[in-house]
Design an enzyme around this catalytic site. Structure first.
Site, PDB file in Angstrom:
ATOM      1  N   ARG A  74       0.850  -1.185   0.000  1.00  0.00           N
ATOM      2  CA  ARG A  74       0.000   0.000   0.000  1.00  0.00           C
ATOM      3  C   ARG A  74       0.889   1.239   0.000  1.00  0.00           C
ATOM      4  O   ARG A  74       1.659   1.469   0.936  1.00  0.00           O
ATOM      5  CB  ARG A  74      -0.910  -0.007   1.242  1.00  0.00           C
ATOM      6  CG  ARG A  74      -1.777   1.236   1.338  1.00  0.00           C
ATOM      7  CD  ARG A  74      -2.530   1.322   2.655  1.00  0.00           C
ATOM      8  NE  ARG A  74      -3.101   2.662   2.765  1.00  0.00           N
ATOM      9  CZ  ARG A  74      -3.106   3.398   3.861  1.00  0.00           C
ATOM     10  NH1 ARG A  74      -2.575   2.930   4.981  1.00  0.00           N
ATOM     11  NH2 ARG A  74      -3.635   4.603   3.855  1.00  0.00           N
ATOM     12  N   HIS A 124      -2.854  10.960   0.865  1.00  0.00           N
ATOM     13  CA  HIS A 124      -2.224  10.755   2.167  1.00  0.00           C
ATOM     14  C   HIS A 124      -1.543  12.056   2.568  1.00  0.00           C
ATOM     15  O   HIS A 124      -0.329  12.111   2.769  1.00  0.00           O
ATOM     16  CB  HIS A 124      -1.238   9.588   2.120  1.00  0.00           C
ATOM     17  CG  HIS A 124      -0.896   9.032   3.466  1.00  0.00           C
ATOM     18  ND1 HIS A 124      -0.901   7.678   3.738  1.00  0.00           N
ATOM     19  CD2 HIS A 124      -0.551   9.634   4.625  1.00  0.00           C
ATOM     20  CE1 HIS A 124      -0.554   7.474   5.009  1.00  0.00           C
ATOM     21  NE2 HIS A 124      -0.326   8.657   5.555  1.00  0.00           N
ATOM     22  N   GLU A 169      -7.040   8.742   6.807  1.00  0.00           N
ATOM     23  CA  GLU A 169      -7.048   9.374   8.123  1.00  0.00           C
ATOM     24  C   GLU A 169      -7.560  10.811   8.130  1.00  0.00           C
ATOM     25  O   GLU A 169      -6.837  11.775   8.398  1.00  0.00           O
ATOM     26  CB  GLU A 169      -5.653   9.313   8.755  1.00  0.00           C
ATOM     27  CG  GLU A 169      -5.210   7.903   9.074  1.00  0.00           C
ATOM     28  CD  GLU A 169      -3.950   7.836   9.914  1.00  0.00           C
ATOM     29  OE1 GLU A 169      -3.716   6.795  10.529  1.00  0.00           O
ATOM     30  OE2 GLU A 169      -3.199   8.842   9.962  1.00  0.00           O
ATOM     31  N   ASN A 308      -6.597   2.056  10.346  1.00  0.00           N
ATOM     32  CA  ASN A 308      -5.251   2.108  10.901  1.00  0.00           C
ATOM     33  C   ASN A 308      -5.359   2.000  12.415  1.00  0.00           C
ATOM     34  O   ASN A 308      -6.002   2.838  13.050  1.00  0.00           O
ATOM     35  CB  ASN A 308      -4.576   3.420  10.509  1.00  0.00           C
ATOM     36  CG  ASN A 308      -4.466   3.577   9.000  1.00  0.00           C
ATOM     37  OD1 ASN A 308      -4.551   2.608   8.252  1.00  0.00           O
ATOM     38  ND2 ASN A 308      -4.265   4.802   8.547  1.00  0.00           N
ATOM     39  N   TYR A 310      -3.484   1.500  16.129  1.00  0.00           N
ATOM     40  CA  TYR A 310      -2.268   1.566  16.929  1.00  0.00           C
ATOM     41  C   TYR A 310      -2.541   1.329  18.412  1.00  0.00           C
ATOM     42  O   TYR A 310      -1.865   0.535  19.056  1.00  0.00           O
ATOM     43  CB  TYR A 310      -1.571   2.921  16.723  1.00  0.00           C
ATOM     44  CG  TYR A 310      -0.994   3.063  15.337  1.00  0.00           C
ATOM     45  CD1 TYR A 310       0.252   2.527  15.022  1.00  0.00           C
ATOM     46  CD2 TYR A 310      -1.707   3.688  14.327  1.00  0.00           C
ATOM     47  CE1 TYR A 310       0.779   2.633  13.743  1.00  0.00           C
ATOM     48  CE2 TYR A 310      -1.189   3.802  13.047  1.00  0.00           C
ATOM     49  CZ  TYR A 310       0.049   3.271  12.762  1.00  0.00           C
ATOM     50  OH  TYR A 310       0.566   3.358  11.492  1.00  0.00           O
ATOM     51  N   GLU A 367      -2.937  -0.080   8.516  1.00  0.00           N
ATOM     52  CA  GLU A 367      -1.699   0.281   9.215  1.00  0.00           C
ATOM     53  C   GLU A 367      -1.735  -0.328  10.610  1.00  0.00           C
ATOM     54  O   GLU A 367      -2.770  -0.312  11.269  1.00  0.00           O
ATOM     55  CB  GLU A 367      -1.521   1.799   9.367  1.00  0.00           C
ATOM     56  CG  GLU A 367      -1.223   2.557   8.100  1.00  0.00           C
ATOM     57  CD  GLU A 367      -1.013   4.054   8.355  1.00  0.00           C
ATOM     58  OE1 GLU A 367      -0.692   4.415   9.520  1.00  0.00           O
ATOM     59  OE2 GLU A 367      -1.188   4.839   7.423  1.00  0.00           O
TER      60      GLU A 367
END
Length: 462
Positions: A74, A124, A169, A308, A310, A367
């Site tokens: 990606r 992005h 995002e 994504n 985290y 991600e």
């Protein structure tokens, strides 16, 4: 580990963070090119002018991915590398930069030659500076510029690329960039102005979906990538699980203050065609004006959802709170990454289930990774046991989510390379591959070899 037979194992990068070549071959400035050259915007006053020099070293990076057995890559297109705009004109259509397009032709062809599936992210964060000068996401017309850009990318690469992501995002774009001023373009809009910019971004997403489908010469898959808090219940009691679901649906951080990382504020419009009722109740004077056709455009059907992930926080039931939930503080000495982010592998168990249940879309983890204190050891290698442990824990929880019924189709590790980490400059290393920024030298870390074994075994090596 319960990973489907055709589970897609990949890695991810973004253009500004790795490419460099900031002024080569006709590339025009982005908002990040200018933002990083403003004093004290970036740690140590660094910038991405060279970054990882991927623009010149992409063949080496392709070979590293091939040796790892990466199935999908990606990457994002640098919009100002492939398009330019007349500073004095307001025309929708920009001019294509042939050399910039040629670079991505070479990259895509190189991926396919190595049996690596290309996944394109169209936006992005590196907005062309001339578009921002016209108002960027403050301008409702941004959807026309982004649709034209998406159409040109689909026409050029849609014969070889099957998966396209419109926007990556949105919380960071609008919340951190337009409202907090910590990311480009460095603005501090009011709540009303910020929510209007968010609405314009969603309109741009819908316009891009339509443009991609109209322009692609083959059937393509289109998705939207989100981030935000990936909370989890503090226990598996019914009360805590119910509290967790309420927390994941929250739209404000405190009364009257929007949570720009909210899941439902962004995703309900995209997948349900409406802003959540809580948003109208919380921000009655600040919500954007909805014109006829807006929500239908925003909710133009997509094929998958990318997220994504985290970290998040444990959520417990609390009847003393207005919404019936509270964040449980982490214990003393809790595990965290070099960036100071908490290590919460449970996030990958609970969030995919929430997304699958609420939005009924196939999910890709687009991600996931961690920043480490990585260095070259005396033996010339880069040992990163913390990253191996981190990723193993998260993937085991992802397997549990799939076993519980979440429709998760793939996982992209962030990141292939150590890179320019936005406002943190070069102080955070997220890569499976170590980059010496002075020389450009690449050194696959221990985690790269470990991840290769995970891929070969379709997760059973965990």
């Amino acid at each position: 580990m319960n990973f489907p037979k055709n589970f897609l194992w990949g890695c991810a990068t973004s253009s500004y963070q790795i490419e460099g070549a900031a002024e080569e071959d006709g590339k025009t400035p982005s908002i990040w090119d200018t933002f990083t050259h403003e004093k004290n915007r970036i740690r140590d006053n660094r910038n991405g002018d060279t970054a990882c020099d991927h623009y010149h070293r992409y063949k080496e990076d392709l070979q590293i991915m091939a040796e790892m057995g990466i199935k999908a890559y990606r990457f994002s297109i640098s919009w100002p590398r492939v398009m330019s705009y007349d500073a004095d004109a307001q025309q929708v259509n920009g001019s294509e930069n042939r050399k910039g397009m040629d670079f991505y032709d070479r990259l895509i062809d190189g991926l396919l030659e190595k049996n690596i599936e290309p996944w394109i992210t169209l936006y992005h964060w590196d907005l062309p500076l001339e578009i921002e000068r016209r108002g960027g996401f403050r301008n409702r017309d941004c959807r026309y510029w982004m649709a034209d850009y998406a159409s040109r990318i689909a026409k050029r690469f849609g014969d070889r690329v099957q998966h396209f992501i419109t926007i990556n995002e949105a919380p960071c774009i609008i919340g951190t960039g337009y409202m907090e001023g910590r990311f480009a373009p460095g603005l501090t809009l009011s709540v009303k102005e910020g929510l209007n910019a968010a609405h314009n971004l969603l309109l741009a997403h819908g316009s891009m979906v339509q443009a991609l489908r109209a322009a692609a010469p083959q059937k393509i898959q289109v998705g939207f990538v989100h981030c935000g808090a990936a909370h989890y219940p503090a226990s598996e009691s019914e009360e805590d699980i119910a509290a967790y679901r309420r927390a994941q649906s929250a739209v404000e951080v405190k009364p009257g203050v929007p949570d720009m990382s909210s899941l439902t504020y962004w995703l309900d419009p995209v997948y349900k065609g409406t802003y959540p009722r809580a948003a109208w109740e919380s921000f009655p004077d600040d919500m954007p004006v909805i014109r006829n056709g807006d929500m239908e455009l925003i909710s133009t059907p997509t094929d998958f959802h990318g997220h994504n992930v985290y970290n998040g926080s444990p959520i417990a039931a609390d009847t003393t709170k207005p919404d019936g939930w509270r964040i449980v503080p982490f214990s003393a000495g809790y595990s965290k990454t070099a960036a100071g982010w908490p290590v919460t592998p449970e996030s990958l168990k609970w969030l995919p289930q929430f997304l699958s249940e609420r939005y009924k879309k196939p999910v890709y983890i687009t991600e996931n990774g961690m920043s480490g204190t990585d260095r070259i050891f005396l033996d010339g290698k880069v040992h990163d046991p913390q990253r191996i442990d981190f990723t193993s824990r998260y993937l085991q929880n992802l397997a549990a989510a799939i076993k519980a019924g979440a429709d998760v189709r793939g996982y992209f590790h962030w990141s292939l390379l150590d890179n320019f980490e936005w406002a943190s400059g070069y102080t955070e290393r997220f890569g499976l591959v170590y980059v010496d920024y002075e020389t450009g030298r690449r050194i696959p870390k221990d985690s790269a070899e470990w991840y290769a074994a995970v891929i070969r075994s379709n997760g059973s090596a965990l």
